[in-house]
Design an enzyme around this catalytic site. Structure first.
Site, mmCIF file in Angstrom:
data_model
loop_
_atom_site.group_PDB
_atom_site.id
_atom_site.type_symbol
_atom_site.label_atom_id
_atom_site.label_comp_id
_atom_site.label_asym_id
_atom_site.label_seq_id
_atom_site.Cartn_x
_atom_site.Cartn_y
_atom_site.Cartn_z
ATOM 1 N N GLU A 257 46.479 37.391 40.114
ATOM 2 C CA GLU A 257 46.868 38.788 40.302
ATOM 3 C C GLU A 257 47.121 39.031 41.784
ATOM 4 O OE1 GLU A 257 44.634 38.341 37.641
ATOM 5 O OE2 GLU A 257 46.129 39.107 36.237
ATOM 6 N N GLU A 455 40.137 41.236 32.219
ATOM 7 C CA GLU A 455 41.502 41.565 31.799
ATOM 8 C C GLU A 455 41.531 42.024 30.345
ATOM 9 O OE1 GLU A 455 44.536 38.520 31.917
ATOM 10 O OE2 GLU A 455 45.906 39.984 32.781
HETATM 11 FE FE1 SF4 Z 1 48.173 36.894 30.642
HETATM 12 FE FE2 SF4 Z 1 47.649 37.386 28.086
HETATM 13 FE FE3 SF4 Z 1 48.849 39.248 29.618
HETATM 14 FE FE4 SF4 Z 1 50.118 36.994 28.850
HETATM 15 S S1 SF4 Z 1 49.386 38.661 27.521
HETATM 16 S S2 SF4 Z 1 50.157 37.920 30.863
HETATM 17 S S3 SF4 Z 1 48.479 35.503 28.943
HETATM 18 S S4 SF4 Z 1 46.766 38.423 29.842
HETATM 19 FE FE FE Z 2 47.527 41.184 31.191
#
Ligand code: SF4
Ligand code: FE
Length: 491
Positions: A257, A455
């Site tokens: 990030e 995340e």
């Molecule tokens: Fe990363 Fe999952 Fe977002 Fe794709 S969907 S960018 S793998 S967090």
């Molecule tokens: Fe993401």
């Protein structure tokens, strides 16, 4: 141009002049920097797997714009089946990398901007859709990685963009010229921003008339004049600088990030997709968030598969794999993981065509998917830690496991002592245990916990954002009527 290989992708990044700052320094060769390169290798898997005939059906698609074969990460979904394939592709990549491969934000932005620009043009007589189609054909033909950039710093969150003490808290137009606009501001915690070829900027929330200058969407190269990035650090990231690959946990792959700063960047007209049409900011946000909430039903379950496998291995190495309590914990982990996947598939199957012709997920189910993702990875990680045991966080370093320093009364080395006391089930090398426990440590509370845990909570919108959407889409009034019909209530 043909689809890029993983190596082509690396080479393409080396040709870029992206300005990257990390730990107080400008990094000239950021492609090979040990803190950054695992995340680039991870994104490169989106290219490498597309070259593999075994995965061709998932990893590639036929462009509706050109009829040419493209990487699915640049595709506009043409059916519910396409939406399901997207989730399956993300699960596959999660399994192969156990990390965030970053390229989905671009794919999700393409689909949101494509349909929204169509509807802006329809209402306003603008030509953003044509601009966007031309941009996307360029992206598809060159197999580019694009950062779908939405999250603004937001400053004082009780205030709208135009009320902020510092107007740069949301990306905004500072000057309008005949041939384009000049923009200022920043996008926070941008996944894969550094190793994306382009940035696709979108507004971060619904806006009113007074926020007209902040209702802006456009694309620019990552190394455009005025763009620079400050790399985000991750928990335990400096282990990657120690040269101890086992202690890193997942040596090959990682997420990334960065703060992306736009300092008076000129955007030519052809790359502008919204410029003051504030009434459509909310639509673009809702659609992008919906797609990205679907995405998590794929990527996080792929990573979950690896975590469940690692926990099962840890149990085996500890000699407890036959214990019913351990088996039950693994079953619970699978149940949670497959529930997230089911939501990802369900919101895809229930997808429908937008006015522009591409397919959109069912928004209610996509938000339910992500709401589960804000919880289940935490429980999966808890169960993995439970099975792994305290050794996951108390084990000496790889350096100790390899140290020839003699310490014992019989001349035993530290290496010998570590291997003796940290070996588990007979016949299993202590190094296997080391590897699997360090992996779990990393994914549960090290650098890759950024991608798997935090995340899962905040990416694609924090939990409350989904609850707002669930409230909006959940049709409480309709459900009340159903109850009235059944119970015979007339009014
Ligand atoms: Fe990363 Fe999952 Fe977002 Fe794709 S969907 S960018 S793998 S967090
Ligand atoms: Fe993401």
């Amino acid at each position: 141009m043909a689809l890029m290989t993983g190596k082509d992708y690396f080479d393409s990044l080396r040709r870029m002049k992206t300005r990257v700052y990390l730990r107080g320094e400008k990094v000239e060769n950021w492609v090979d920097h040990p803190l950054i390169s695992p995340s680039i290798r991870c994104a490169a898997m989106t290219y490498a797997l597309a070259q593999n005939s075994e995965y061709e059906d998932l990893m590639t698609a036929t462009s509706n714009l050109t009829g040419r074969k493209i990487n699915r990460f640049t595709h506009l979904h043409q059916s519910a089946e396409d939406l399901v394939k997207k989730v399956k592709m993300q699960r596959l990549l999660g399994q192969k990398t156990a990390s965030c491969f970053q390229r989905c934000v671009g794919m999700d932005a393409f689909n949101a901007v494509y349909s929204t620009t169509f509807e802006i043009d329809e209402a306003s007589g603008t030509h953003y859709h044509e601009n966007f189609k031309n941009f996307l054909i360029y992206v598809q033909d060159n197999d580019l990685m694009v950062d779908g950039a939405m999250t603004d710093p937001k400053g004082d969150r009780s205030k709208a963009p135009h009320e902020q003490a510092d107007p740069d808290m949301f990306v905004r137009v500072v000057e309008r010229r005949e041939n384009g606009i000049v923009v200022c501001g920043a996008k926070c915690h941008q996944t894969g921003a550094v190793n994306s070829h382009w940035q696709l900027i979108m507004p971060t929330m619904a806006m009113g008339e007074a926020d007209r200058d902040w209702a802006v969407s456009f694309a620019c190269p990552s190394d455009a004049e005025g763009v620079y990035m400050v790399y985000g650090r991750q928990s335990c990231d400096t282990r990657k600088l120690e040269g101890c690959s086992i202690d890193v946990g997942n040596e090959k792959f990682g997420g990334q990030e960065a703060l992306v700063v736009l300092d008076h960047v000129f955007i030519p007209n052809e790359y502008i997709f919204m410029n003051g049409e504030y009434a459509f900011a909310g639509m673009m946000v809702e659609r992008f968030a919906g797609y990205h909430r679907q995405s998590y039903g794929g990527c996080k379950t792929g990573v979950g598969d690896v975590i469940i496998g690692a926990a099962a291995l840890a149990a085996e190495y500890h000699g407890v794999e036959k214990a019913s309590a351990v088996k039950d914990k693994l079953i619970e982990m699978i149940h949670l993981n497959e529930t997230m996947y089911s939501c990802g598939v369900a919101c895809s199957c229930e997808g429908c065509e937008t006015k522009a012709g591409n397919y959109q997920i069912d928004l209610l189910l996509a938000n339910v998917c992500k709401q589960n993702v804000t919880r289940f990875p935490y429980e999966i990680a808890r169960l993995a830690e439970d099975i792994a045991g305290g050794l996951m966080v108390t084990m000496p370093s790889q350096v100790d496991f390899e140290s020839e320093l003699q310490v014992g009364s019989q001349g035993e080395t530290i290496s010998h002592i570590c291997r003796k006391y940290f070996s588990g089930k007979e016949g299993i090398p202590a190094e296997n245990r080391q590897r699997v426990l360090r992996f779990l440590e990393n994914i549960c509370l090290g650098a890759d916990a950024v991608g798997y845990r935090t995340e899962s909570l905040h990416g694609a919108g924090s939990p409350q954002a989904q609850r707002i959407m669930i409230a909006r889409q959940g049709d409480i009034q309709g459900k009340k009527q159903m109850a009235k019909n059944i119970t015979g209530i007339q009014k």
